[in-house]
Design a protein around this motif. Structure first.
Motif, mmCIF file in Angstrom:
data_model
loop_
_atom_site.group_PDB
_atom_site.id
_atom_site.type_symbol
_atom_site.label_atom_id
_atom_site.label_comp_id
_atom_site.label_asym_id
_atom_site.label_seq_id
_atom_site.Cartn_x
_atom_site.Cartn_y
_atom_site.Cartn_z
ATOM 1 N N ARG A 134 0.811 -1.215 0.000
ATOM 2 C CA ARG A 134 0.000 0.000 0.000
ATOM 3 C C ARG A 134 0.845 1.266 0.000
ATOM 4 O O ARG A 134 0.429 2.302 -0.497
ATOM 5 N N ASP A 135 2.030 1.195 0.609
ATOM 6 C CA ASP A 135 2.906 2.368 0.577
ATOM 7 C C ASP A 135 4.348 1.913 0.436
ATOM 8 O O ASP A 135 4.660 0.723 0.627
ATOM 9 N N ALA A 136 5.206 2.855 0.105
ATOM 10 C CA ALA A 136 6.582 2.506 -0.266
ATOM 11 C C ALA A 136 7.346 1.867 0.887
ATOM 12 O O ALA A 136 8.122 0.928 0.682
ATOM 13 N N ASP A 137 7.117 2.349 2.119
ATOM 14 C CA ASP A 137 7.844 1.789 3.260
ATOM 15 C C ASP A 137 7.506 0.320 3.471
ATOM 16 O O ASP A 137 8.383 -0.524 3.656
ATOM 17 N N GLN A 138 6.192 0.044 3.454
ATOM 18 C CA GLN A 138 5.770 -1.348 3.666
ATOM 19 C C GLN A 138 6.242 -2.217 2.501
ATOM 20 O O GLN A 138 6.675 -3.350 2.683
ATOM 21 N N ALA A 139 6.170 -1.659 1.289
ATOM 22 C CA ALA A 139 6.613 -2.400 0.110
ATOM 23 C C ALA A 139 8.088 -2.773 0.252
ATOM 24 O O ALA A 139 8.498 -3.910 0.003
ATOM 25 N N ARG A 140 8.893 -1.784 0.688
ATOM 26 C CA ARG A 140 10.323 -2.034 0.858
ATOM 27 C C ARG A 140 10.561 -3.191 1.852
ATOM 28 O O ARG A 140 11.335 -4.105 1.592
ATOM 29 N N GLU A 141 9.835 -3.111 2.952
ATOM 30 C CA GLU A 141 10.011 -4.117 4.005
ATOM 31 C C GLU A 141 9.728 -5.539 3.488
ATOM 32 O O GLU A 141 10.522 -6.454 3.674
ATOM 33 N N VAL A 142 8.582 -5.685 2.816
ATOM 34 C CA VAL A 142 8.184 -7.011 2.325
ATOM 35 C C VAL A 142 9.144 -7.504 1.242
ATOM 36 O O VAL A 142 9.644 -8.636 1.296
ATOM 37 N N VAL A 143 9.411 -6.633 0.274
ATOM 38 C CA VAL A 143 10.242 -7.057 -0.857
ATOM 39 C C VAL A 143 11.650 -7.413 -0.387
ATOM 40 O O VAL A 143 12.219 -8.430 -0.794
ATOM 41 N N GLU A 144 12.193 -6.603 0.497
ATOM 42 C CA GLU A 144 13.559 -6.881 0.954
ATOM 43 C C GLU A 144 13.633 -8.155 1.777
ATOM 44 O O GLU A 144 14.591 -8.924 1.675
#
Lengths: 387, 387
Positions: free
Chosen positions: A160-170
């Motif tokens: 939903r947002d870039a921070d959460q996306a970063r966390e999951v993808v990384e």
């Protein structure tokens, strides 16, 4: 071949509730399902006569188990593909085979294969391995999926947002998990179509159903999907049968579908085994999915998939917070209140949120059937009637 | 109480097909039926997880088996009454209890008890021990019954002439077998009414069915009995429920009935267990007899006995002369021809005339349903379609 019954022997890898209910169906066919179970207290191991303990990730266990069966099939999709290939190469009948099963085991392979085939629509998707690739794909929100290992909403994230996306993808990238990104389809609702295909190539489908998910877990299924126009239903069913043929599936395959707000039908996921979206068929169809799976893997002709009632509603029973000490009393009260409900309990230890059973109810008053099914499932979970 | 499932444990004495199908129903209720089986290859012993080998005529075997169950029930009526009493006296829940079960075990006791009760009509009858007493009772033809031990037409003779009568009566008398003689009722047809009664006292009945016998063996059941006038159906059902109450039955009781040419409904025999005349209910009723028996003996509320279709026809599959080497191939052809047929095979070794399974078919065209059911059963027996 069982020399006592003079019938072929089916062995199922995995001792979960799907194996439990397959054994139940096997009994009517003169069969007794052999089960390879991880432990003695698994759902199917409590009820099957022929239980072998062993691991689905140990080739030696699988080989030992397969020695005394005519057909090997699966309660889940977690057997490594190379083990299935090894079993096939040693001459064992495995249904579905490794060639087909990979498309239920790996979402990347499935998306590529369905795309190459071209016979079904899919959400827009791309393989990704970095956050940059995700953000290049399109604007958030987007859906991220681990290619392998997910079930019941696990392995799927809405970014939903870039921070959460970063966390999951990384996190996934650092674990080396292959990923794909998909458009977040604006949903009217979710549907599913279940087909069975025999080794001979006979295929049959049940009517398209509506599935209701909460937190990624299927909580309710309505058969048939209400107010689905005939053209869409026919198209989805024909697609499912064609896809089963295309992939060379043997046994039951569930195709989870999105119906988008603009009326598109898109393939979400595949499962190659009896599936939660087909539990209604145990009571709502002339031939239930567990019997049909057995017929398909035994290469018997398939059974009639006609409805037994205008509607059947299935509601999943999840484990409650209390660990289920009062399950016997709850069953008692539930039966008293709704004698027409069909209860299916899996004999599993109750843990919060775990699927421990389901209820089916058939009739013609759909809103009332849904109310009862939901209230019944909630009562078994919580011990209060909040209908 | 099973600590894994937190549900009470039901144990069934006897490993025949009734136990097999009770286990099948138990699976849905979160149960796993414990079975006391005479051998490892009995019908239920092939499919149940918890099988103990032992004899129903050895009190020690029964006691050992009962130690780990919450409720004890029966696949047949051959457990000696004094053993059941001993089990009850040691505090074990037994359903049906010895007090009720004696009326299904002893036809003399049943005739006396039903006569004393007065709530149901019976054929004219008398206890006899000599040929003279038989001939004093009335003119031949008459029916002679051994009071105990009969099933599937065994233990019942039509006495047609004096020589044959002498032979049968003297054979039984010399074996010390108590006997009764009955009028040979001029039959329009045979009917049956199945009821279930829980320990709490709740009772429920399925619609009255018609049964068709050949050589004393039930070959076909039609549910509901066609063209049965409503008054007769209601009266028979009320009588069955009242009789279950009167006898203190817990579990399923079948009452086999004669419909005489002059329209009388007469009690023929009682069975206190799931019964062949109720096999149709597995597919034709919302709640089948095996689930209902479990609910009744567990003191759960009883399930809905409504019909799922206008008619369901059951045909028994008897073993053929060939010992059944081709049963797998026959199942294959049968499924191809009639995908709507529900097959129930018992896993039993095929012997000529032995009940090895049954088929159910539901719909609204009764003559066609009967044709198909009979042809399907005959095909499984003989391997030829002589529809």
């Amino acid at each position: 071949m069982d020399q006592r019954t003079k019938l072929p022997v089916v062995g199922m890898v995995g001792g979960g509730q799907l194996a439990r209910m397959t054994h139940q169906a096997a009994i009517a066919l003169g069969q007794s399902l052999k089960v390879l179970s991880a432990g003695p207290d698994e759902s199917a191991a409590l009820v099957a006569h022929d239980v072998e303990l062993g691991s689905h990730t140990e080739l030696a266990d699988l080989q030992r188990f397969a020695e005394h069966v005519d057909v090997l099939t699966f309660d889940h999709e977690h057997v490594p593909g190379e083990f299935i290939e090894a079993l096939e190469q040693s001459g064992i009948e495995v249904h579905p085979g490794a060639e087909a099963l990979q498309f239920a085991q790996d979402k990347l392979k499935m998306r590529r294969r369905v795309g190459d085939w071209g016979g079904a629509d899919q959400p827009r998707w791309a393989p990704v391995s970095t956050l940059d690739e995700v953000l290049e794909f399109g604007e958030l929100p987007l859906v991220l999926k681990a290619a392998t290992g997910g079930y019941d909403g696990k392995g799927v994230w809405v970014l939903r947002d870039a921070d959460q996306a970063r966390e999951v993808v990384e996190a996934l990238a650092s674990a080396g998990t292959p990923m794909l990104v998909e458009e977040l389809v604006p949903l009217r609702r979710e549907l599913a179509v279940l087909v069975a295909r025999s080794k001979f190539g006979q295929a049959s489908a049940w009517p398209v159903v509506q599935t209701v998910q909460e937190d990624g877990i299927c909580v309710e299924v309505i058969a048939p999907a209400p107010e689905l126009d005939e053209h869409t239903a026919t198209t989805a069913t024909a697609m499912a049968i064609a896809l089963a043929e295309e992939l060379g599936v043997t046994g039951v395959m569930a195709i989870e579908l999105f119906e988008s707000t603009d009326g598109r039908i898109l393939v979400n996921e595949l499962a190659m085994r009896p599936h939660n979206s087909g539990h209604w068929s145990m009571d709502g169809a002339v031939t239930g999915q567990f019997e049909q799976h057995l017929r398909a893997v035994l290469d018997y002709p398939l059974g009639d998939t006609s409805l037994r009632a205008p509607y059947t509603v299935m509601a999943n029973v999840l484990g409650g917070e209390d660990g289920g000490p009062g399950i016997d009393e709850r069953v008692h009260h539930l039966m008293a209140r709704w004698p027409q409900i069909k209860i299916h309990l899996y004999g599993k230890e109750v843990r919060p949120g775990r699927k421990i059973g389901h209820v089916n109810i058939s009739g013609d008053d759909l809103p009332r059937l849904r109310e009862i099914a939901q209230a019944a499932a909630a009562y078994l979970q919580k011990g209060t009637f909040d209908e």
